[in-house]
Design a protein around this motif. Sequence first.
Motif, mmCIF file in Angstrom:
data_model
loop_
_atom_site.group_PDB
_atom_site.id
_atom_site.type_symbol
_atom_site.label_atom_id
_atom_site.label_comp_id
_atom_site.label_asym_id
_atom_site.label_seq_id
_atom_site.Cartn_x
_atom_site.Cartn_y
_atom_site.Cartn_z
ATOM 1 N N ARG A 57 0.813 -1.214 0.000
ATOM 2 C CA ARG A 57 0.000 0.000 0.000
ATOM 3 C C ARG A 57 0.847 1.264 0.000
ATOM 4 O O ARG A 57 0.769 2.082 0.930
ATOM 5 C CB ARG A 57 -0.936 0.005 1.209
ATOM 6 N N PRO A 58 1.664 1.479 -1.012
ATOM 7 C CA PRO A 58 2.430 2.723 -1.096
ATOM 8 C C PRO A 58 1.486 3.915 -1.218
ATOM 9 O O PRO A 58 0.353 3.777 -1.678
ATOM 10 C CB PRO A 58 3.259 2.538 -2.362
ATOM 11 N N ALA A 59 1.962 5.057 -0.785
ATOM 12 C CA ALA A 59 1.151 6.264 -0.809
ATOM 13 C C ALA A 59 1.739 7.269 -1.792
ATOM 14 O O ALA A 59 2.967 7.370 -1.927
ATOM 15 C CB ALA A 59 1.087 6.876 0.587
ATOM 16 N N TYR A 60 0.846 8.000 -2.463
ATOM 17 C CA TYR A 60 1.278 8.978 -3.452
ATOM 18 C C TYR A 60 0.515 10.283 -3.289
ATOM 19 O O TYR A 60 -0.656 10.289 -2.895
ATOM 20 C CB TYR A 60 1.026 8.458 -4.871
ATOM 21 N N ALA A 61 1.172 11.369 -3.648
ATOM 22 C CA ALA A 61 0.470 12.642 -3.768
ATOM 23 C C ALA A 61 -0.407 12.580 -5.013
ATOM 24 O O ALA A 61 -0.063 11.902 -5.993
ATOM 25 C CB ALA A 61 1.469 13.789 -3.890
ATOM 26 N N ASP A 62 -1.531 13.271 -4.984
ATOM 27 C CA ASP A 62 -2.446 13.250 -6.127
ATOM 28 C C ASP A 62 -1.754 13.707 -7.413
ATOM 29 O O ASP A 62 -2.075 13.222 -8.501
ATOM 30 C CB ASP A 62 -3.650 14.147 -5.845
ATOM 31 N N SER A 63 -0.824 14.628 -7.282
ATOM 32 C CA SER A 63 -0.179 15.204 -8.454
ATOM 33 C C SER A 63 0.712 14.221 -9.207
ATOM 34 O O SER A 63 1.066 14.468 -10.363
ATOM 35 C CB SER A 63 0.661 16.418 -8.043
ATOM 36 N N VAL A 64 1.064 13.104 -8.578
ATOM 37 C CA VAL A 64 1.965 12.148 -9.226
ATOM 38 C C VAL A 64 1.334 10.776 -9.424
ATOM 39 O O VAL A 64 1.953 9.890 -10.024
ATOM 40 C CB VAL A 64 3.290 11.996 -8.440
ATOM 41 N N LYS A 65 0.139 10.573 -8.926
ATOM 42 C CA LYS A 65 -0.530 9.276 -9.075
ATOM 43 C C LYS A 65 -0.654 8.908 -10.544
ATOM 44 O O LYS A 65 -1.035 9.725 -11.376
ATOM 45 C CB LYS A 65 -1.914 9.311 -8.429
ATOM 46 N N GLY A 66 -0.326 7.655 -10.834
ATOM 47 C CA GLY A 66 -0.411 7.175 -12.200
ATOM 48 C C GLY A 66 0.828 7.463 -13.034
ATOM 49 O O GLY A 66 0.979 6.922 -14.129
ATOM 50 N N ARG A 67 1.710 8.308 -12.524
ATOM 51 C CA ARG A 67 2.947 8.641 -13.252
ATOM 52 C C ARG A 67 4.196 8.177 -12.500
ATOM 53 O O ARG A 67 5.173 7.777 -13.127
ATOM 54 C CB ARG A 67 3.033 10.156 -13.477
ATOM 55 N N PHE A 68 4.161 8.253 -11.193
ATOM 56 C CA PHE A 68 5.316 7.871 -10.371
ATOM 57 C C PHE A 68 5.025 6.551 -9.665
ATOM 58 O O PHE A 68 3.883 6.290 -9.271
ATOM 59 C CB PHE A 68 5.606 8.927 -9.311
ATOM 60 N N THR A 69 6.069 5.753 -9.475
ATOM 61 C CA THR A 69 5.949 4.497 -8.748
ATOM 62 C C THR A 69 7.095 4.386 -7.752
ATOM 63 O O THR A 69 8.259 4.519 -8.127
ATOM 64 C CB THR A 69 5.988 3.293 -9.697
ATOM 65 N N ILE A 70 6.737 4.134 -6.491
ATOM 66 C CA ILE A 70 7.751 3.930 -5.463
ATOM 67 C C ILE A 70 7.882 2.438 -5.199
ATOM 68 O O ILE A 70 6.891 1.712 -5.166
ATOM 69 C CB ILE A 70 7.405 4.695 -4.166
ATOM 70 N N SER A 71 9.111 1.988 -5.046
ATOM 71 C CA SER A 71 9.357 0.590 -4.723
ATOM 72 C C SER A 71 10.557 0.523 -3.796
ATOM 73 O O SER A 71 11.365 1.452 -3.746
ATOM 74 C CB SER A 71 9.618 -0.225 -6.000
ATOM 75 N N ARG A 72 10.667 -0.559 -3.062
ATOM 76 C CA ARG A 72 11.784 -0.666 -2.141
ATOM 77 C C ARG A 72 12.376 -2.056 -2.134
ATOM 78 O O ARG A 72 11.695 -3.044 -2.422
ATOM 79 C CB ARG A 72 11.386 -0.246 -0.736
ATOM 80 N N ASP A 73 13.644 -2.096 -1.820
ATOM 81 C CA ASP A 73 14.383 -3.339 -1.671
ATOM 82 C C ASP A 73 14.811 -3.391 -0.210
ATOM 83 O O ASP A 73 15.804 -2.798 0.172
ATOM 84 C CB ASP A 73 15.597 -3.342 -2.603
#
Length: 124
Positions: A57-73
């Motif tokens: 359940r990563p969280a995004y600002a509305d301004s970047v939703k659908g364009r930015f993706t956060i992932s972690r290792d």
Amino acid sequence: QVQVVESGGGLVQAGGSLRLSCSASGRTSSRYVMGWFRQAPGKERVFVAASSWSGERPAYADSVKGRFTISRDGAKNRVYLQMNSLRPEDTAVYYCAVDPSIWVIYDGDEYAYWGQGTQVAVSS
């Protein structure tokens, strides 16, 4: 103490892509939140995205939703921000932040550790 280092910024044309990386080292454990914030010239720092320790359940600002993706290792104490369809208004210094919390944090004032930032510039 935790050291946070970002990389991957640069100059790109509108519609292009960049991938930011952030690594945390030092007195870290697996259960911490990692987030991205940005600050444009003359503006306040704002939340971009965050990943809880589980990566779910990563969280995004509305301004970047659908364009930015956060992932972690988690094994490498790294988090990434894939930025697609970049716009001139995405131009800013991007900061990575880390906090020993298992939940996503939206408020930058609650993060304990910060990187130095990496510049992202998007030309029109």
